[in-house]
Design a protein around this motif. Structure first.
Motif, short mmCIF file in Angstrom:
data_model
loop_
_atom_site.label_atom_id
_atom_site.label_comp_id
_atom_site.label_asym_id
_atom_site.label_seq_id
_atom_site.Cartn_x
_atom_site.Cartn_y
_atom_site.Cartn_z
N ILE A 1 -25.90 41.07 5.35
CA ILE A 1 -26.92 41.94 4.75
C ILE A 1 -27.33 43.00 5.76
CG2 ILE A 1 -29.22 42.06 3.74
CD1 ILE A 1 -27.19 40.57 2.03
N GLY A 2 -27.22 44.26 5.36
CA GLY A 2 -27.65 45.36 6.22
C GLY A 2 -29.03 45.83 5.80
N GLY B 1 -28.00 46.51 -4.03
CA GLY B 1 -27.45 45.78 -2.90
C GLY B 1 -27.63 44.28 -2.98
N ARG B 2 -28.82 43.85 -3.41
CA ARG B 2 -29.04 42.39 -3.46
C ARG B 2 -28.16 41.74 -4.51
NH1 ARG B 2 -33.81 44.25 -6.20
NH2 ARG B 2 -34.09 43.25 -8.25
N LYS B 3 -27.86 42.48 -5.58
CA LYS B 3 -27.00 41.94 -6.63
C LYS B 3 -25.54 41.94 -6.18
CE LYS B 3 -30.20 43.14 -10.32
NZ LYS B 3 -30.47 43.91 -11.56
N VAL B 4 -25.14 43.00 -5.48
CA VAL B 4 -23.78 43.05 -4.93
C VAL B 4 -23.58 41.89 -3.96
CG1 VAL B 4 -22.23 44.35 -3.42
CG2 VAL B 4 -23.48 45.53 -5.24
N GLY C 1 -28.87 45.68 1.42
CA GLY C 1 -28.59 44.40 0.78
C GLY C 1 -29.78 43.70 0.19
N THR C 2 -30.99 44.28 0.34
CA THR C 2 -32.17 43.72 -0.33
C THR C 2 -32.68 44.65 -1.41
OG1 THR C 2 -33.63 44.68 1.36
CG2 THR C 2 -32.86 42.43 1.74
#
Length: 278
Positions: free
Chosen positions: A31-32, A15-18, A10-11
């Motif tokens: 956030i994983g 992932g960060r955009k999702v 998630g970073t």
């Protein structure tokens, strides 16, 4: 109805955009990542169960790539735990033209859970957020497979497709192959960046064995060297990877971002300015 969605990686680039898009839509996002308050670490399976608890959907990105040794076993275990944790749907980010990655896809596809597979071509952002950035800043780029054309895809488009897949059941059971609208050689990429930034950036073709030797001499970790060698042979060496698809238009109802537009937008951030090295 709002979902509880785990975004693994998630970073990262997608992932960060999702995660941001899902949060803006009001969904509950976890956030994983290793730095998250509830840490998720691909190398520490004991962290996975707690991270999965209470989640009904999961977006999966595996670092550094689904093709690397150990990825298949990790995806098998994560999928098993996700099913045990009552997760309903998995969306897996995979690599277009990676045979090893397709083994991981099969695990998800035969899990008994709802799923969508998102196979992406190489990212635009590899030139601004990843291993191609430093040589661009130095003004000298030497890469193998100089004549191969790649339909680079933007991470914004990937994230939009992933969000659509997570939220809409009509994408269940689908495999999407995501590309940009045009294919570029490495020389054409560097020429485009050079012209837009007004910098003199040289490009030189190099044989793969020589490129690998340079990485080893620079102390690049052996697992990363293996991955780069794999990507330049198995992926870039596969003619099918030059194919341009219309899956982004099918899912999103619009054209994917052109590489030239990515370059213009990115140049404004000055990420390709040499002073960044200082």
């Amino acid at each position: 109805m709002k979902d509880n969605i785990l975004v693994i990686g998630g970073t990262g680039k997608t992932g960060r955009k999702v995660a941001s898009k899902l949060e803006s839509l009001g969904h509950n996002v976890r956030i994983g990542s290793r730095s998250a308050s509830l840490a998720f670490d691909w190398y520490l399976p004991e962290t996975w169960t707690k991270t999965l608890q209470g989640m009904n959907k999961v977006y999966i990105t595996f670092q550094p790539d689904l093709a690397v040794p150990g990825a298949l076993e990790a995806i098998e275990e994560l999928t098993r735990l996700a099913k045990k944790s009552k997760v309903k749907k998995l969306v897996l980010l995979s690599g277009k033209g990676e045979r090893e990655a397709e083994l991981c896809e099969q695990v998800v596809m035969h899990s008994g859970l709802d799923y969508t597979i998102v196979r992406a071509s190489w990212f635009n952002q590899n030139f601004s957020e990843s291993f191609f950035l430093e040589p661009i800043l130095e003004g000298f780029v030497a890469l193998p497979q100089a004549d191969v054309k790649v339909p680079y895809v933007d991470t914004e488009d990937i994230a939009d497709v992933a969000v659509a897949a997570l939220l809409n059941d009509k994408h269940n059971g689908k495999i999407y192959q995501l590309t940009g609208p045009r294919a570029y050689t490495f020389k054409e990429v560097i020429t485009e960046i050079s012209e837009v930034t007004g910098r003199d950036i040289a490009f030189t073709p190099i044989a793969l064995p020589a490129y690998v030797n340079v990485m080893k001499q620079q102390g690049v970790p052996s697992d990363f060297v293996w991955l780069i060698e794999y990507l330049f042979t198995e992926v870039l060496g596969n003619p099918a990877n030059s194919e341009i698809t219309n899956d982004i238009e099918y899912v999103l109802g619009r054209q994917p971002k052109d590489f030239s537009d990515y370059v213009k937008e990115t140049a404004v951030t000055r990420v390709w300015s040499p002073k960044i090295l200082a």
